[in-house]
Design a protein around this motif. Sequence first.
Motif, PDB file in Angstrom:
ATOM      1  N   GLU A 191       0.841  -1.212   0.000  1.00 19.79           N
ATOM      2  CA  GLU A 191       0.000   0.000   0.000  1.00 19.79           C
ATOM      3  C   GLU A 191       0.870   1.254   0.000  1.00 19.79           C
ATOM      4  O   GLU A 191       0.598   2.216  -0.714  1.00 19.79           O
ATOM      5  N   LEU A 192       1.947   1.243   0.801  1.00 24.92           N
ATOM      6  CA  LEU A 192       2.831   2.393   0.854  1.00 24.92           C
ATOM      7  C   LEU A 192       3.550   2.600  -0.473  1.00 24.92           C
ATOM      8  O   LEU A 192       3.700   3.724  -0.947  1.00 24.92           O
ATOM      9  N   LEU A 193       3.983   1.511  -1.120  1.00 25.67           N
ATOM     10  CA  LEU A 193       4.647   1.628  -2.417  1.00 25.67           C
ATOM     11  C   LEU A 193       3.732   2.243  -3.465  1.00 25.67           C
ATOM     12  O   LEU A 193       4.152   3.087  -4.256  1.00 25.67           O
ATOM     13  N   GLN A 194       2.446   1.803  -3.479  1.00 18.13           N
ATOM     14  CA  GLN A 194       1.503   2.365  -4.442  1.00 18.13           C
ATOM     15  C   GLN A 194       1.332   3.864  -4.223  1.00 18.13           C
ATOM     16  O   GLN A 194       1.384   4.657  -5.165  1.00 18.13           O
ATOM     17  N   THR A 195       1.125   4.257  -2.961  1.00 18.20           N
ATOM     18  CA  THR A 195       0.944   5.682  -2.657  1.00 18.20           C
ATOM     19  C   THR A 195       2.215   6.460  -2.961  1.00 18.20           C
ATOM     20  O   THR A 195       2.174   7.562  -3.502  1.00 18.20           O
ATOM     21  N   ASP A 198     -11.108   8.642  -8.193  1.00 15.48           N
ATOM     22  CA  ASP A 198     -11.018   7.238  -7.784  1.00 15.48           C
ATOM     23  C   ASP A 198      -9.981   7.075  -6.660  1.00 15.48           C
ATOM     24  O   ASP A 198     -10.216   6.386  -5.677  1.00 15.48           O
ATOM     25  N   PHE A 199      -8.822   7.738  -6.809  1.00 15.65           N
ATOM     26  CA  PHE A 199      -7.763   7.654  -5.794  1.00 15.65           C
ATOM     27  C   PHE A 199      -8.243   8.233  -4.459  1.00 15.65           C
ATOM     28  O   PHE A 199      -7.997   7.670  -3.396  1.00 15.65           O
ATOM     29  N   ILE A 200      -8.945   9.383  -4.513  1.00 18.44           N
ATOM     30  CA  ILE A 200      -9.411  10.052  -3.283  1.00 18.44           C
ATOM     31  C   ILE A 200     -10.373   9.143  -2.524  1.00 18.44           C
ATOM     32  O   ILE A 200     -10.241   8.925  -1.313  1.00 18.44           O
ATOM     33  N   VAL A 201     -11.374   8.591  -3.233  1.00 20.26           N
ATOM     34  CA  VAL A 201     -12.381   7.741  -2.580  1.00 20.26           C
ATOM     35  C   VAL A 201     -11.724   6.491  -2.000  1.00 20.26           C
ATOM     36  O   VAL A 201     -11.966   6.113  -0.847  1.00 20.26           O
ATOM     37  N   ARG A 202     -10.856   5.850  -2.793  1.00 17.74           N
ATOM     38  CA  ARG A 202     -10.233   4.595  -2.342  1.00 17.74           C
ATOM     39  C   ARG A 202      -9.385   4.815  -1.092  1.00 17.74           C
ATOM     40  O   ARG A 202      -9.433   4.041  -0.142  1.00 17.74           O
ATOM     41  N   ASN A 203      -8.585   5.897  -1.062  1.00 16.54           N
ATOM     42  CA  ASN A 203      -7.701   6.139   0.066  1.00 16.54           C
ATOM     43  C   ASN A 203      -8.458   6.577   1.318  1.00 16.54           C
ATOM     44  O   ASN A 203      -8.125   6.152   2.426  1.00 16.54           O
ATOM     45  N   LEU A 204      -9.481   7.434   1.169  1.00 13.64           N
ATOM     46  CA  LEU A 204     -10.245   7.847   2.349  1.00 13.64           C
ATOM     47  C   LEU A 204     -10.999   6.659   2.948  1.00 13.64           C
ATOM     48  O   LEU A 204     -11.076   6.504   4.170  1.00 13.64           O
ATOM     49  N   LEU A 205     -11.560   5.801   2.078  1.00 12.51           N
ATOM     50  CA  LEU A 205     -12.276   4.622   2.572  1.00 12.51           C
ATOM     51  C   LEU A 205     -11.305   3.640   3.231  1.00 12.51           C
ATOM     52  O   LEU A 205     -11.590   3.080   4.296  1.00 12.51           O
ATOM     53  N   SER A 206     -10.119   3.448   2.608  1.00 13.70           N
ATOM     54  CA  SER A 206      -9.116   2.547   3.186  1.00 13.70           C
ATOM     55  C   SER A 206      -8.651   3.055   4.557  1.00 13.70           C
ATOM     56  O   SER A 206      -8.509   2.283   5.502  1.00 13.70           O
ATOM     57  N   ASN A 207      -8.431   4.380   4.671  1.00  8.87           N
ATOM     58  CA  ASN A 207      -8.026   4.961   5.956  1.00  8.87           C
ATOM     59  C   ASN A 207      -9.117   4.785   7.010  1.00  8.87           C
ATOM     60  O   ASN A 207      -8.835   4.497   8.182  1.00  8.87           O
ATOM     61  N   ALA A 210     -21.107   5.083  -9.391  1.00  5.77           N
ATOM     62  CA  ALA A 210     -20.468   3.861  -9.893  1.00  5.77           C
ATOM     63  C   ALA A 210     -19.043   3.727  -9.356  1.00  5.77           C
ATOM     64  O   ALA A 210     -18.602   2.640  -8.984  1.00  5.77           O
ATOM     65  N   ILE A 211     -18.307   4.863  -9.298  1.00  3.58           N
ATOM     66  CA  ILE A 211     -16.916   4.822  -8.821  1.00  3.58           C
ATOM     67  C   ILE A 211     -16.874   4.454  -7.341  1.00  3.58           C
ATOM     68  O   ILE A 211     -16.047   3.649  -6.893  1.00  3.58           O
ATOM     69  N   ILE A 212     -17.789   5.026  -6.554  1.00  2.00           N
ATOM     70  CA  ILE A 212     -17.817   4.742  -5.111  1.00  2.00           C
ATOM     71  C   ILE A 212     -18.210   3.287  -4.864  1.00  2.00           C
ATOM     72  O   ILE A 212     -17.605   2.597  -4.031  1.00  2.00           O
ATOM     73  N   ASP A 213     -19.221   2.778  -5.602  1.00  2.00           N
ATOM     74  CA  ASP A 213     -19.622   1.372  -5.460  1.00  2.00           C
ATOM     75  C   ASP A 213     -18.460   0.446  -5.762  1.00  2.00           C
ATOM     76  O   ASP A 213     -18.241  -0.560  -5.079  1.00  2.00           O
ATOM     77  N   LYS A 214     -17.693   0.781  -6.824  1.00  2.00           N
ATOM     78  CA  LYS A 214     -16.563  -0.067  -7.203  1.00  2.00           C
ATOM     79  C   LYS A 214     -15.545  -0.158  -6.062  1.00  2.00           C
ATOM     80  O   LYS A 214     -15.039  -1.228  -5.740  1.00  2.00           O
ATOM     81  N   GLY A 227       0.944   8.884   5.766  1.00  2.00           N
ATOM     82  CA  GLY A 227       0.510  10.272   5.617  1.00  2.00           C
ATOM     83  C   GLY A 227       0.648  10.788   4.199  1.00  2.00           C
ATOM     84  O   GLY A 227       0.099  11.824   3.857  1.00  2.00           O
ATOM     85  N   LEU A 228       1.400  10.074   3.317  1.00  2.00           N
ATOM     86  CA  LEU A 228       1.569  10.537   1.944  1.00  2.00           C
ATOM     87  C   LEU A 228       0.252  10.523   1.175  1.00  2.00           C
ATOM     88  O   LEU A 228      -0.009  11.385   0.342  1.00  2.00           O
ATOM     89  N   GLY A 229      -0.586   9.512   1.442  1.00  2.00           N
ATOM     90  CA  GLY A 229      -1.859   9.402   0.731  1.00  2.00           C
ATOM     91  C   GLY A 229      -2.731  10.622   0.945  1.00  2.00           C
ATOM     92  O   GLY A 229      -3.299  11.184  -0.003  1.00  2.00           O
ATOM     93  N   LEU A 230      -2.852  11.090   2.216  1.00  2.00           N
ATOM     94  CA  LEU A 230      -3.668  12.273   2.497  1.00  2.00           C
ATOM     95  C   LEU A 230      -3.083  13.518   1.843  1.00  2.00           C
ATOM     96  O   LEU A 230      -3.813  14.380   1.362  1.00  2.00           O
ATOM     97  N   ASN A 231      -1.750  13.614   1.817  1.00  5.75           N
ATOM     98  CA  ASN A 231      -1.127  14.771   1.175  1.00  5.75           C
ATOM     99  C   ASN A 231      -1.462  14.798  -0.316  1.00  5.75           C
ATOM    100  O   ASN A 231      -1.775  15.848  -0.886  1.00  5.75           O
ATOM    101  N   LEU A 232      -1.417  13.615  -0.959  1.00  2.38           N
ATOM    102  CA  LEU A 232      -1.730  13.534  -2.378  1.00  2.38           C
ATOM    103  C   LEU A 232      -3.206  13.805  -2.629  1.00  2.38           C
ATOM    104  O   LEU A 232      -3.582  14.429  -3.623  1.00  2.38           O
ATOM    105  N   ILE A 233      -4.079  13.357  -1.702  1.00  2.00           N
ATOM    106  CA  ILE A 233      -5.514  13.650  -1.818  1.00  2.00           C
ATOM    107  C   ILE A 233      -5.736  15.151  -1.845  1.00  2.00           C
ATOM    108  O   ILE A 233      -6.494  15.677  -2.667  1.00  2.00           O
ATOM    109  N   LYS A 234      -5.078  15.887  -0.925  1.00  3.68           N
ATOM    110  CA  LYS A 234      -5.232  17.347  -0.876  1.00  3.68           C
ATOM    111  C   LYS A 234      -4.822  17.981  -2.201  1.00  3.68           C
ATOM    112  O   LYS A 234      -5.495  18.880  -2.718  1.00  3.68           O
TER     113      LYS A 234
END
Length: 648
Positions: free
Chosen positions: A479-483, A544-553, A506-510, A612-619
């Motif tokens: 997960e860290l490598l992907q982010t 897609d990245f924002i939804v996936r990371n916030l849900l994963s967190n 559709a994106i959120i359901d996925k 914390g990198l994921g949230l920074n990228l989301i912003k």
Amino acid sequence: MSKFKYFLLLFFISSAAFAQQPLSALRTRLKNENDPQKIATYLEIGKFYEADQPDSAVHYCNQAMRLAEMAGDHHSQGILLIELGHINILHHHDDLARRFTNEALSVFRNLRDEEGVAIAYDQLGLLDGEGKNVAMAVTELDKSLSFYKDSHDSLGVLDTYNGLGKVYEEKGDVEKALTYYLRTLVQYEHRKQKPEAYFILLDRIGHLYLRKGDNRTAVKYLEEGVQNSRIPAQRDTEINMLDEEGKIYQQEGQAAHALATYKEALSEAKKYNRPEQQAEALIDIAGVLKNDNTSQSLTDLKRALQIADSLKQPRLAANIYEAMAGVYQQEKDYKEAMAALEENHRLLDSLLNADTTKDIAAIDSSYALESSREKIGNLQQVSKVEKKELDLTFVILAMVAIALVLIYRYVHKIRRLNKELKAANQVKDTLFSVIGHDLKGPAGSAAQLFALMETEEFTEEELKAIISDLRKQTEASFELLQTLFEWGRAQLQGIKVQPEQLDTKAIIDKNINLLARQAALKNISVIDSVPTGSGIIGDLNHFDFIVRNLLSNAIKFTYEHGSIELGAKRQDTKVVFMVRDTGTGISNQQQQQFLTSNLQVSYGTKGEKGSGLGLNLIKEFVAANHGSIWLESEQGKGTTFYFSFPAA
């Protein structure tokens, strides 16, 4: 053919042609040449390095540029600017590539050199094609095509048809790409002696038919290239095509046919002294043999490794170690497999460090050249003003005004370049910090657990616990490598937004379905309250990245048997989305950190690690899409993240 066209062909034919001129011979030639001849030789050396060592390529182009500027040779300056743009295109520095190519276009227009203008439009078209701006790319390539047709330049027409094919291939429009490639191929087929570009084109057409799933037609074009390249000058192309053929046969399950094709490629590589291609052929042969003859497979891979070591090719050696690990795993020799994988990772890490250093050095050199050229251009402008026969007072006032403007622009640009270079260094430092600390920990823990499993006797329950811990470590690392990859690419290449109308439901359901297993492991219920019709305008990959990371967190920081709710509500011209959890919450101090920078490393309710990198990228993604993001949280009671996008 004009002298100018000769130089341009020298630049843009494949790098295999340059390999025929040894680098040592080019450097020896420099000692006995005058300045105009040295310009052409420096260009050849720069082309030699452009693919693998961009810093060296830019250095030699800079050397040539200095000579061209001293001689007042504007033709050569235009050619060099085209090549510098080409180097930056190869290494995805699109802004710099565009600046150099636009400057070349300006030079050729001032010289009234229509051939140069057409070549510059060709390069701008390819640049826009890579940026998915197909409409602009086609417009620019049509301009160059019009010139070539009017001047009856068949070679230029073929180059532009080939460029249009590349643009549509980048877009993913296989049929249109084939239309232009096949149109180009027909013209080449009428020639008695086929150029290198003809064989490269057959390879591209074969690739496109392979993407269509038409393996038979793909093989036909590759075989045609092999049959027509039975001359020593085209050996590199023929070996590459044989390699492609073998892969198709292997994919179709025709192991014997694939093996015969790879062996033919090996024989040709030996005959014409192509050691790197010998090693690649041995890797392919080992891949076919590993299921039936692991001993011979390992023998071939060890021969390939000897070649890679003699060539000092760490990337090739890394590929060989990866293949060896697969064969050892087939033999159930897990110790040797782990050793091979460790060597593979070591080589890849060293390559990552080397590539990053070269990339930053190339950017530094390119910016330095651009700054130098601007300074020279400013001085030339001042010189022109001084030559005008004007009233003394007007001359003094004009010179003072121009000097002030130039100084302001120069200082402003230096500050901007320093800021960009500082940002690049910060990206590098952050990457190395995360790799050295956040990835080193999980990797070290995993290695220790493997060592324990190898040396100690454990009960079945203890083994299950160890395997569970290993899974957590590897999932956290992955997960860290992907982010880290997404963040590093955004920092080095910039965030590019491709807005379109999106069906957010559709994106959120996925993403809910994608993370359902992760939530189920902690008995967390995920409630989807997003209404249908919550359409937005934004970049698909970013949303897609924002939804996936916030849900994963949210899953990571929610207690077992908790709940997570996703919702959306239209407010004026925006749609506000919500991700609410019943987890650990965020302290006031951490909330302030989030507003000013990004959250630091933290741990989930079951020890899951977040960098914390994921949230920074989301912003950054939210800001790039003209939205905003904020949060509400209370420690021990959960957190709610809100973010907005422009409504459709």
